[in-house]
Design a protein around this motif. Structure first.
Motif, PDB file in Angstrom:
ATOM      1  N   HIS A 187       0.838  -1.196   0.000  1.00 55.37           N
ATOM      2  CA  HIS A 187       0.000   0.000   0.000  1.00 55.37           C
ATOM      3  C   HIS A 187       0.875   1.249   0.000  1.00 55.37           C
ATOM      4  O   HIS A 187       1.909   1.304   0.680  1.00 55.37           O
ATOM      5  N   LEU A 188       0.450   2.262  -0.729  1.00 54.41           N
ATOM      6  CA  LEU A 188       1.151   3.539  -0.719  1.00 54.41           C
ATOM      7  C   LEU A 188       0.904   4.255   0.600  1.00 54.41           C
ATOM      8  O   LEU A 188      -0.111   4.014   1.266  1.00 54.41           O
ATOM      9  N   PRO A 189       1.803   5.146   1.003  1.00 51.64           N
ATOM     10  CA  PRO A 189       1.534   5.951   2.205  1.00 51.64           C
ATOM     11  C   PRO A 189       0.223   6.714   2.040  1.00 51.64           C
ATOM     12  O   PRO A 189      -0.199   7.015   0.917  1.00 51.64           O
ATOM     13  N   PRO A 190      -0.435   7.045   3.143  1.00 50.35           N
ATOM     14  CA  PRO A 190      -1.737   7.725   3.049  1.00 50.35           C
ATOM     15  C   PRO A 190      -1.618   9.106   2.411  1.00 50.35           C
ATOM     16  O   PRO A 190      -0.558   9.751   2.462  1.00 50.35           O
ATOM     17  N   GLU A 191      -2.716   9.555   1.828  1.00 55.21           N
ATOM     18  CA  GLU A 191      -2.763  10.895   1.254  1.00 55.21           C
ATOM     19  C   GLU A 191      -2.581  11.950   2.342  1.00 55.21           C
ATOM     20  O   GLU A 191      -3.036  11.784   3.476  1.00 55.21           O
ATOM     21  N   GLU A 192      -1.920  13.041   1.987  1.00 59.46           N
ATOM     22  CA  GLU A 192      -1.816  14.162   2.910  1.00 59.46           C
ATOM     23  C   GLU A 192      -2.993  15.120   2.677  1.00 59.46           C
ATOM     24  O   GLU A 192      -3.885  14.841   1.864  1.00 59.46           O
ATOM     25  N   ASP A 193      -3.028  16.227   3.388  1.00 57.73           N
ATOM     26  CA  ASP A 193      -4.234  17.063   3.378  1.00 57.73           C
ATOM     27  C   ASP A 193      -4.499  17.727   2.026  1.00 57.73           C
ATOM     28  O   ASP A 193      -5.578  18.275   1.800  1.00 57.73           O
ATOM     29  N   ASN A 194      -3.539  17.645   1.099  1.00 59.27           N
ATOM     30  CA  ASN A 194      -3.764  18.171  -0.249  1.00 59.27           C
ATOM     31  C   ASN A 194      -4.180  17.093  -1.240  1.00 59.27           C
ATOM     32  O   ASN A 194      -4.246  17.335  -2.446  1.00 59.27           O
ATOM     33  N   GLY A 195      -4.413  15.856  -0.729  1.00 55.34           N
ATOM     34  CA  GLY A 195      -4.848  14.766  -1.581  1.00 55.34           C
ATOM     35  C   GLY A 195      -3.739  14.057  -2.330  1.00 55.34           C
ATOM     36  O   GLY A 195      -4.008  13.196  -3.174  1.00 55.34           O
ATOM     37  N   VAL A 196      -2.492  14.383  -2.035  1.00 55.81           N
ATOM     38  CA  VAL A 196      -1.345  13.788  -2.719  1.00 55.81           C
ATOM     39  C   VAL A 196      -0.613  12.845  -1.763  1.00 55.81           C
ATOM     40  O   VAL A 196      -0.492  13.122  -0.566  1.00 55.81           O
ATOM     41  N   ARG A 197      -0.119  11.736  -2.300  1.00 57.40           N
ATOM     42  CA  ARG A 197       0.705  10.812  -1.517  1.00 57.40           C
ATOM     43  C   ARG A 197       2.178  11.142  -1.762  1.00 57.40           C
ATOM     44  O   ARG A 197       2.569  11.482  -2.878  1.00 57.40           O
ATOM     45  N   TYR A 198       2.999  10.969  -0.737  1.00 54.67           N
ATOM     46  CA  TYR A 198       4.414  11.291  -0.846  1.00 54.67           C
ATOM     47  C   TYR A 198       5.261  10.120  -0.343  1.00 54.67           C
ATOM     48  O   TYR A 198       4.890   9.422   0.611  1.00 54.67           O
ATOM     49  N   LEU A 199       6.401   9.937  -1.005  1.00 53.57           N
ATOM     50  CA  LEU A 199       7.429   9.031  -0.524  1.00 53.57           C
ATOM     51  C   LEU A 199       8.591   9.883  -0.029  1.00 53.57           C
ATOM     52  O   LEU A 199       9.026  10.817  -0.698  1.00 53.57           O
ATOM     53  N   LYS A 200       9.095   9.564   1.154  1.00 53.32           N
ATOM     54  CA  LYS A 200      10.105  10.387   1.802  1.00 53.32           C
ATOM     55  C   LYS A 200      11.524   9.951   1.420  1.00 53.32           C
ATOM     56  O   LYS A 200      11.775   8.781   1.135  1.00 53.32           O
ATOM     57  N   VAL A 201      12.433  10.916   1.477  1.00 57.18           N
ATOM     58  CA  VAL A 201      13.859  10.640   1.332  1.00 57.18           C
ATOM     59  C   VAL A 201      14.549  11.144   2.599  1.00 57.18           C
ATOM     60  O   VAL A 201      14.765  12.349   2.757  1.00 57.18           O
ATOM     61  N   PRO A 202      14.864  10.257   3.536  1.00 58.87           N
ATOM     62  CA  PRO A 202      15.545  10.697   4.758  1.00 58.87           C
ATOM     63  C   PRO A 202      17.003  11.030   4.453  1.00 58.87           C
ATOM     64  O   PRO A 202      17.771  10.170   4.053  1.00 58.87           O
ATOM     65  N   LEU A 203      17.371  12.270   4.635  1.00 60.67           N
ATOM     66  CA  LEU A 203      18.735  12.687   4.313  1.00 60.67           C
ATOM     67  C   LEU A 203      19.711  12.117   5.331  1.00 60.67           C
ATOM     68  O   LEU A 203      19.525  12.234   6.542  1.00 60.67           O
ATOM     69  N   ASN A 204      20.753  11.477   4.817  1.00 61.37           N
ATOM     70  CA  ASN A 204      21.793  10.886   5.668  1.00 61.37           C
ATOM     71  C   ASN A 204      21.224   9.863   6.657  1.00 61.37           C
ATOM     72  O   ASN A 204      21.788   9.670   7.728  1.00 61.37           O
ATOM     73  N   GLY A 205      20.129   9.227   6.251  1.00 60.77           N
ATOM     74  CA  GLY A 205      19.476   8.316   7.202  1.00 60.77           C
ATOM     75  C   GLY A 205      19.760   6.855   6.951  1.00 60.77           C
ATOM     76  O   GLY A 205      19.452   6.027   7.798  1.00 60.77           O
ATOM     77  N   VAL A 206      20.300   6.515   5.804  1.00 56.86           N
ATOM     78  CA  VAL A 206      20.539   5.113   5.494  1.00 56.86           C
ATOM     79  C   VAL A 206      22.022   4.898   5.226  1.00 56.86           C
ATOM     80  O   VAL A 206      22.625   5.698   4.539  1.00 56.86           O
TER      81      VAL A 206
END
Length: 305
Positions: free
Chosen positions: A286-305
């Motif tokens: 499943h994709l991440p849930p929609e945000e309040d603008n109706g768009v789904r986002y995938l995150k890029v954690p900077l320096n996190g991996v």
């Protein structure tokens, strides 16, 4: 200590000549992933293993072209899908399981140790309290030694950690779908440097799989083209792996393998789709849930991996 799961899987394979599964492979070259449709010839019941949801990271566009090929085959063969099986939470492609479930039915399943992966990556991506880390996004969580049916076909689950903590293999009739434990003999084995990965456990998992009867068919989740080979292939046998696997053939000790795998993993780049893949696959596709603008986002954690 007796390995009751291995004994049960071996007995199943020895009985399987009366119920060989019908196996159809679909190769997705952009991610080098093999999706399998496995069905029981008598009942026409089927499982789909390690499906692909198409994603272009440059544009953020998604499509279901790969999954639609699988759907067309299932309908052409008049199959009833009972299971949508994952060998692990993939880091190299997104799962199409929810889309296939909507179109074809079936239960989405993975190994019970997915909860460990959900906990690690839920924190990394700051997924919030709405993201359940208890495996409940999946319809079924399998433990080592669990058995189930695809029509009249017997299936045994083997927990084979190392690449990730949650990897499992499915023994279906006389065939084993090994996920990312190993690749074709001329390419070797999977990396073990992701969070929770362990080269020593990977070696032990492979030796467990390679303790199955020599004629057992092994089906890879991926294939790549090593030097000297021009065609993609994904089926081999226990005997061939034991004789020819360049990383883990008979005679390679556990310590030798761990040294090789650890040194090799240090030279590898992260998979191209690891960040979007894990965010989706830890949610059972499943994709991440929609945000309040109706768009789904995938995150890029900077320096996190």
């Amino acid at each position: 200590m007796t390995d009751s799961t291995l004994i049960h899987a071996t007995e199943q394979i020895s009985r399987a000549q009366q119920q060989l599964p019908v196996i159809k492979a679909f190769f997705d070259q952009p991610t080098y992933t093999v999706t399998y449709v496995v069905h029981d010839k008598k009942t026409k019941c089927a499982a789909i293993i390690d499906s692909v949801f198409d994603f272009d990271p440059a544009s953020g566009r998604t499509s279901f072209d790969s999954a639609d090929e699988v759907i067309a085959y299932v309908k052409e063969q008049d199959l009833t899908v009972q299971w949508l099986l994952e060998t692990h939470a993939h880091a190299d492609h997104l799962s199409a399981a929810p889309y296939l479930q909507e179109k074809l039915g079936g239960k989405i399943a993975i190994g019970e140790h997915i909860v460990t992966v959900q906990d690690v990556f839920g924190k990394l991506f700051n997924a919030g309290t709405d993201f359940q880390r208890d495996g409940s996004d999946f319809d079924r969580l399998f433990a080592d030694g669990d058995t189930f049916k695809i029509g009249d076909l017997d299936v045994t689950v083997m927990h084979v950690p190392g690449h990730t903590p949650a990897d499992i293999a499915y023994v279906i009739g006389d065939a084993v779908f090994v996920g990312d434990t190993m690749f074709m003999p001329d390419y070797g084995t999977a990396r073990a440097d992701f969070p929770g990965g362990d080269a020593r456990k990977l070696y032990q998992s492979m030796r467990r799989l390679l303790s199955l009867p020599d004629t057992t068919r092994l089906f890879m989740c991926h294939d790549y083209l090593p030097a000297g080979r021009t065609e993609y292939v994904w089926e081999t046998t226990v005997a061939e792996q034991r004789k020819n696997n360049i990383h883990a053939h008979d005679g390679v000790t556990e310590d030798e393998f761990v040294k090789m795998r650890t040194e090799r993993d240090k030279t590898l780049d992260m998979p191209r789709l690891i960040l979007p893949s894990v965010q989706v696959n830890m949610r059972a596709g499943h994709l991440p849930p929609e945000e309040d603008n109706g768009v789904r986002y995938l995150k890029v954690p900077l320096n996190g991996v």
